[in-house]
Design a protein around this motif. Structure first.
Motif, PDB file in Angstrom:
ATOM      1  N   CYS A 117     -31.417 -55.115 -59.119  1.00 59.30           N
ATOM      2  CA  CYS A 117     -30.674 -56.517 -58.305  1.00 59.30           C
ATOM      3  C   CYS A 117     -29.951 -55.958 -57.236  1.00 59.30           C
ATOM      4  N   PHE A 123     -19.853 -56.281 -63.757  1.00 56.01           N
ATOM      5  CA  PHE A 123     -19.986 -56.026 -65.128  1.00 56.01           C
ATOM      6  C   PHE A 123     -21.291 -56.068 -65.582  1.00 56.01           C
ATOM      7  N   CYS A 124     -22.210 -55.793 -64.757  1.00 53.83           N
ATOM      8  CA  CYS A 124     -23.733 -55.910 -65.090  1.00 53.83           C
ATOM      9  C   CYS A 124     -24.394 -54.612 -64.860  1.00 53.83           C
ATOM     10  N   SER A 126     -27.563 -54.308 -64.987  1.00 53.56           N
ATOM     11  CA  SER A 126     -28.804 -54.219 -64.247  1.00 53.56           C
ATOM     12  C   SER A 126     -28.802 -54.063 -62.556  1.00 53.56           C
ATOM     13  N   GLY A 127     -27.548 -54.201 -62.165  1.00 51.12           N
ATOM     14  CA  GLY A 127     -27.160 -53.989 -60.800  1.00 51.12           C
ATOM     15  C   GLY A 127     -26.850 -52.526 -60.368  1.00 51.12           C
ATOM     16  N   ILE A 163     -33.159 -59.970 -65.263  1.00 49.92           N
ATOM     17  CA  ILE A 163     -32.419 -59.141 -64.238  1.00 49.92           C
ATOM     18  C   ILE A 163     -32.943 -59.526 -62.877  1.00 49.92           C
ATOM     19  N   GLY A 164     -32.182 -59.487 -61.918  1.00 49.80           N
ATOM     20  CA  GLY A 164     -32.112 -60.013 -60.581  1.00 49.80           C
ATOM     21  C   GLY A 164     -31.649 -61.150 -60.292  1.00 49.80           C
ATOM     22  N   GLU A 165     -31.644 -61.616 -59.026  1.00 48.44           N
ATOM     23  CA  GLU A 165     -30.769 -62.878 -58.537  1.00 48.44           C
ATOM     24  C   GLU A 165     -32.156 -63.924 -58.042  1.00 48.44           C
ATOM     25  N   SER A 198     -25.855 -66.184 -58.817  1.00 46.89           N
ATOM     26  CA  SER A 198     -24.793 -65.705 -58.550  1.00 46.89           C
ATOM     27  C   SER A 198     -23.891 -66.361 -57.390  1.00 46.89           C
ATOM     28  N   GLY A 339     -27.362 -61.303 -67.250  1.00 46.14           N
ATOM     29  CA  GLY A 339     -26.655 -60.123 -66.654  1.00 46.14           C
ATOM     30  C   GLY A 339     -26.556 -59.158 -67.371  1.00 46.14           C
TER      31      GLY A 339
HETATM   32  S1  SF4 Z   1     -26.973 -61.317 -59.914  1.00 47.25           S
HETATM   33 FE1  SF4 Z   1     -27.369 -61.173 -62.353  1.00 47.25          FE
HETATM   34  S2  SF4 Z   1     -28.819 -59.185 -62.472  1.00 47.25           S
HETATM   35 FE2  SF4 Z   1     -27.867 -59.185 -60.676  1.00 47.25          FE
HETATM   36  S3  SF4 Z   1     -25.813 -57.909 -60.465  1.00 47.25           S
HETATM   37 FE3  SF4 Z   1     -25.012 -59.986 -60.870  1.00 47.25          FE
HETATM   38  S4  SF4 Z   1     -25.068 -60.093 -63.176  1.00 47.25           S
HETATM   39 FE4  SF4 Z   1     -26.372 -58.484 -62.822  1.00 47.25          FE
END
Ligand code: SF4
Length: 351
Positions: A117, A123-124, A126-127, A163-165, A198, A339
């Protein structure tokens, strides 16, 4: 070749109408296209060879001209509360996570929309690796199919919250929604689908204007620009004075209330003043606040809010006439929360 074939490439991402055109181009009757759609999504075939109602030369021709490879289960992990986290392999060996959450009224599947992402929320987990690539509509469909198969066809809700936007991949997401809704296939009601974001304001407008009555879940996580910007870089491009009016617009266009996701981080965004700021920010239009207890992630320093702070925050928000609930802490043992999906061991790293 139609634009959709150029844009979306594989048969797993095509509508029944597009498949009819494709089969027609290959010299077969158009009705073979609708047949293919059903065999892909109802019978869930792994290859054309399984389509017993097709002549063998057509199966061979399609296999040569339009090969497909479905997402496959690599492993699954189950928590005592019934939550399951699935790791799926894609045709290029990238991997995605999908989570199945049990509910009394039918399970929900939380699917990923991208590999990695780009949004960089602080806080994530996945990113952390950035965006590797977009998922196709077919790859989103396959996450639902695999989850449903493993869950005895009990999946009733789809959440694009993995996971992902999703709105950073809007064209594929809109296509996925269309495919999942098709009564000849999985037949999901739009009302049983939630799309999270987001806060990509122009894409929210496009989703609203698409007229699909899906639920929009906005990851808010802070009631002021300064605090939100410290948690979510997206707030620089789309601050709250753009985001909240766009949420009102979404409600007006779709008739669906917006859900605001609010991750509670101890002594970061969970104070009484912040609850009042949140109430003032979003009161006055149909919405719902979903407070999410923080699951600690090793890479991040945040701490979960104590229960009494969570309850105090909730009751202040409710004083503003806003519906506000605390998310059930499902799947904490396997890090399954919006997230916070993450892979500990095996993700291939982006080149
Ligand atoms: S949009 Fe969702 S997956 Fe992407 S960084 Fe933010 S919380 Fe993580």
């Amino acid at each position: 070749m139609s634009h959709s074939r150029v844009d979306f490439g594989d048969v797993l991402s095509m509508t029944g109408t597009e498949l009819s055109e494709l089969l027609h181009e290959e010299g077969a009757p158009r009705f073979r296209g609708r047949q293919l759609f059903e065999w892909l999504w109802v019978h869930q075939i792994q290859s054309y060879a399984e389509i017993s109602v097709w002549p063998i030369p057509l199966r061979r021709k399609m296999d040569q001209q339009h090969p497909f490879r479905r997402a496959h289960l690599i492993r699954q992990q189950a928590a005592p509360d019934g939550t399951k986290k699935l790791l799926l392999g894609l045709s290029d060996e990238q991997r995605v996570e999908t989570v199945v959450l049990p509910h009394r009224y039918g399970d929900s599947v939380c699917i990923s929309s991208q590999v990695g992402c780009a949004m960089g929320c602080k806080f994530c987990a996945s990113g952390l690796r950035g965006r590797v690539r977009q998922l196709t509509a077919g790859e989103m469909m396959d996450q639902v199919v695999v989850a449903n198969r493993l869950n005895a066809d009990r999946v009733r809700h789809i959440d694009l919250m993995g996971i992902g936007e999703p709105l950073d991949n809007l064209a594929a997401v809109l296509r996925f929604l269309q495919l999942a809704h098709d009564p000849a296939g999985l037949n999901f009601s739009y009302r049983h689908v939630t799309v999270s974001t987001s806060g990509l304001v122009p894409a929210i407008q496009r989703l609203a204007d698409s007229g699909l009555p899906v639920t929009l879940a906005v990851s808010l996580h802070a009631p002021t620009d300064a605090l939100r910007l410290s948690l979510m870089p997206v707030n620089r491009a789309y601050p709250l004075q753009q985001l909240i009016p766009m949420c009102r617009y979404y409600v007006t266009k779709t008739g669906r209330r917006v859900t605001f996701e609010y991750l509670l981080l101890s002594h970061v965004n969970d104070g009484e003043e912040q609850a009042h700021q949140l109430g003032r920010l979003i009161k006055g239009f149909p919405n719902h606040v979903n407070l999410i207890p923080w699951n600690p992630v090793a890479e991040h320093p945040f701490q979960p809010s104590p229960k009494e702070r969570v309850r105090r925050f909730q009751s202040i928000v409710q004083e503003y006439g806003i519906s506000c609930t605390i998310r059930r802490e499902l799947g904490q043992e396997i890090d399954a929360a919006c997230g916070q999906l993450r892979l500990r061991e095996e993700e291939p790293v982006s080149p």
